[in-house]
Scaffold this motif. Sequence first.
Motif, PDB file in Angstrom:
ATOM      1  N   UNK B  90       0.747  -1.125   0.046  1.00 30.75           N
ATOM      2  CA  UNK B  90       0.023  -0.134   0.083  1.00 30.75           C
ATOM      3  C   UNK B  90       0.819   1.259   0.040  1.00 30.75           C
ATOM      4  N   UNK B  93       1.750   2.317  -3.749  1.00 33.75           N
ATOM      5  CA  UNK B  93       0.926   2.952  -4.271  1.00 33.75           C
ATOM      6  C   UNK B  93       0.319   4.230  -3.571  1.00 33.75           C
ATOM      7  N   UNK B  95      -1.582   4.441  -0.951  1.00 38.39           N
ATOM      8  CA  UNK B  95      -2.705   4.215  -0.189  1.00 38.39           C
ATOM      9  C   UNK B  95      -2.353   4.364   1.196  1.00 38.39           C
ATOM     10  N   UNK B 119      -2.328  11.268  -8.578  1.00 33.06           N
ATOM     11  CA  UNK B 119      -3.610  10.493  -9.115  1.00 33.06           C
ATOM     12  C   UNK B 119      -3.158  10.192 -10.745  1.00 33.06           C
ATOM     13  N   UNK B 122      -0.957   7.004 -10.704  1.00 36.62           N
ATOM     14  CA  UNK B 122      -1.570   5.744 -10.481  1.00 36.62           C
ATOM     15  C   UNK B 122      -2.347   5.449 -11.576  1.00 36.62           C
ATOM     16  N   UNK B 123      -3.003   6.453 -12.442  1.00 36.50           N
ATOM     17  CA  UNK B 123      -3.824   5.943 -13.479  1.00 36.50           C
ATOM     18  C   UNK B 123      -3.094   5.295 -14.428  1.00 36.50           C
ATOM     19  N   UNK B 127      -2.215  -1.375 -11.605  1.00 30.63           N
ATOM     20  CA  UNK B 127      -3.447  -2.146 -11.676  1.00 30.63           C
ATOM     21  C   UNK B 127      -3.305  -2.850 -10.104  1.00 30.63           C
ATOM     22  N   UNK B 128      -4.713  -3.107  -9.545  1.00 31.99           N
ATOM     23  CA  UNK B 128      -4.487  -3.337  -8.172  1.00 31.99           C
ATOM     24  C   UNK B 128      -5.531  -4.581  -8.047  1.00 31.99           C
ATOM     25  N   UNK B 207      -2.848  -8.151  -3.750  1.00 32.64           N
ATOM     26  CA  UNK B 207      -2.833  -8.336  -2.148  1.00 32.64           C
ATOM     27  C   UNK B 207      -3.445  -9.522  -1.871  1.00 32.64           C
TER      28      UNK B 207
END
Lengths: 280, 419
Positions: B90, B93, B95, B119, B122-123, B127-128, B207
């Motif tokens: 996390x 990325x 989070x 943002x 991340x885009x 991919x998560x 995850x």
Amino acid sequence: MVEFPEMIDIPLAKAIDAGMEWLLTHLDGFFDAIGFVILQVVNAFEAVFLFLPWFILIPLVGLAGWKLVGKWKSGIVFMLLLILIGSFGYWELAMRTLALVIASVFFSLLMGIPLGIQMARSDRTQSILQPILDAMQTMPSFVYLIPALMFFGMGKVPAMFATIIYAVPPVIRLTNVGIRTVDREAVEASQAFGATPRQVLFDVQLPLAKPSIMVGVNQTTMMALAMVVMGSMIGAKGLGMEVLIAISRIEVGQGFEAGLSIVILAIIIDRITHSFSEKK
Amino acid sequence: MAERNIRNQPSEDLPVRKDEPQVLIKDLWKVFGRDPKRVLKSDLREKSKEEIQKKTGCILGMKNINLSIKKGQFYILMGLSGSGKSTLIRNIIRLVNPTAGSVIINGQNVTKMSGEQLLQFRRKTFGMVFQHYGLLPHLTVLDNAAYGLKVRDVPKGERYAKAMRTLETVGLKGWEDYYPGSLSGGMQQRVGLARALANDPEILLMDEPFSGLDPLIRRQMQDELVELQEKLQKTIIFVTHDLHEALKLGDRIAIMRNGEVVQEGTPEEIVTQPADEYVQEFVQDASPAKVLTAGSIMEPAKVLLYAWEGPKTALTLLLSNKRKAAFVVDKNHKLLGVAKDESLAKLLDKGEYIEKIPQSSIRTVPTVSENTILEDMFSIITHNPYPVPVVNDDGRLMGVVTTDQIFESITPAEGDENG
């Protein structure tokens, strides 16, 4: 009994009175403006409900009962109950009460849902709002009928003001709880794809919190209905006033008819708004 | 400010070479609790997780993590719950924001990015996939798969076309109009995978994606992921607590405990040379047969016959080495098969002069590649009396593996019996 020492005397009452005095002299225009907006909205709702004839509204409610609650039997029961209100001779007053309730709920949601969202987003906002909400719900409602009267005079507006204060906490609370309990991974997934906070709110948090928010809407509506009856004490026309008159004249039967009409409105509104929270 | 701009140039300007790390994690710390920085400033930073918690009430999530992940690598973060593996993924990325240290991806410092930059990053980069899928129950499978594209404002038509393609890739064609709630766990996770792949991300973060699935489905999903990775060649960072999963999928594994990386290496290194007792305990029930490869235990063939040699020479060679058979290779060292002394002797009995070993006397044998794991060789050695030849893609003989070697290497080393 040991008396509490008189020297410990915090003059809260005086302070509040002084504060009220200040507000009334300095923010008079502000309250007039608020009162004007509230009045326009409630008048609009009232116009709609008084315009709709009973032979259209009753089937509409029946249809809503059938389609939303999901059983045609509910529709029939709703229609019969409304006919009962009409037969008591309270149709017009019931419509006025309904308009008052719906207008109050309208303002409550307008304030409550954004506040609930804000509360869910920040722990600090939550810790500030929590005690205020507790106070709003537990304070005897007469206590804010009086200042409402002082700000807005007699009539529908102070009744609605008091109603909004009394009815808004559940929708704030349940919006907050609903958003906070949304599946954490769904929120994270949205964030991981680069969603803005706004996208997370509208794509994930609000849709997933919807059942909880709708329970809040339901409770707010029920509390608004209960309060609108109190509101008749400061001059809001409606079923509540009828109850009040009956009590003062000791006319038990009439009081019961008016009271029963309120119960009927409550049942129908509860079942219909409750159906929103159960649907996916 | 100027420095920051330079550091955060778009990745197009800084192409990543194949051998350079795509994800570089430097001195990364995460401390949960009030005023976490004070833990890092004081001498508490050298203390254990328990001590820090006792003295400050702060919980140590990650302690000084340093990792380097190459492009196209299948990288596993493994550990028990509370080991910090989910916190680490996390942090990559953001989070969760790290307390100190940096995460550098494609040369860009992710930890220094501002909100909007993050943002955008991340885009296009990630991919998560989540343990409990993280799907949106009010959207259809198709809308779920297209969600990452919707966030990026891809037009509806293109969005659905791409989402349909990835749904097909994960085997969910025909399910696009269903809601996630009506799908089984395995299928929901396929939707999660499709959603992550629809963006065509450079890095796939997973995850514990298969932890919630029952064992049969889990194995199937693992196999499919391996197959998919063969095609896609993404960089995958995969969190798991299951050693078998880690060994099966990973190119490299980092084992974490109490917020620290205790060992990092290939599956083989982890199983054969556990760094400490913790890792040892972890791997003790792991079968080396699942990890060790033919290439790692093969030896050069002692006796080799060459195709251009005559039968007489070959037979002499076998006799002098007391062998009954040997592998035959051509002049490019390509394996032709095995020749037995009996068949060679038979040729000579006929009395004719034969220049080289004829094709008819060479028997083909099953071969393995250097990457074949020992477990897959069991069926060969039970049906085949010869050592197993290891060949490369061109068919060249690289070495041989005998049955004895296989059993020797899968038997636990001495001293293990006590532990």
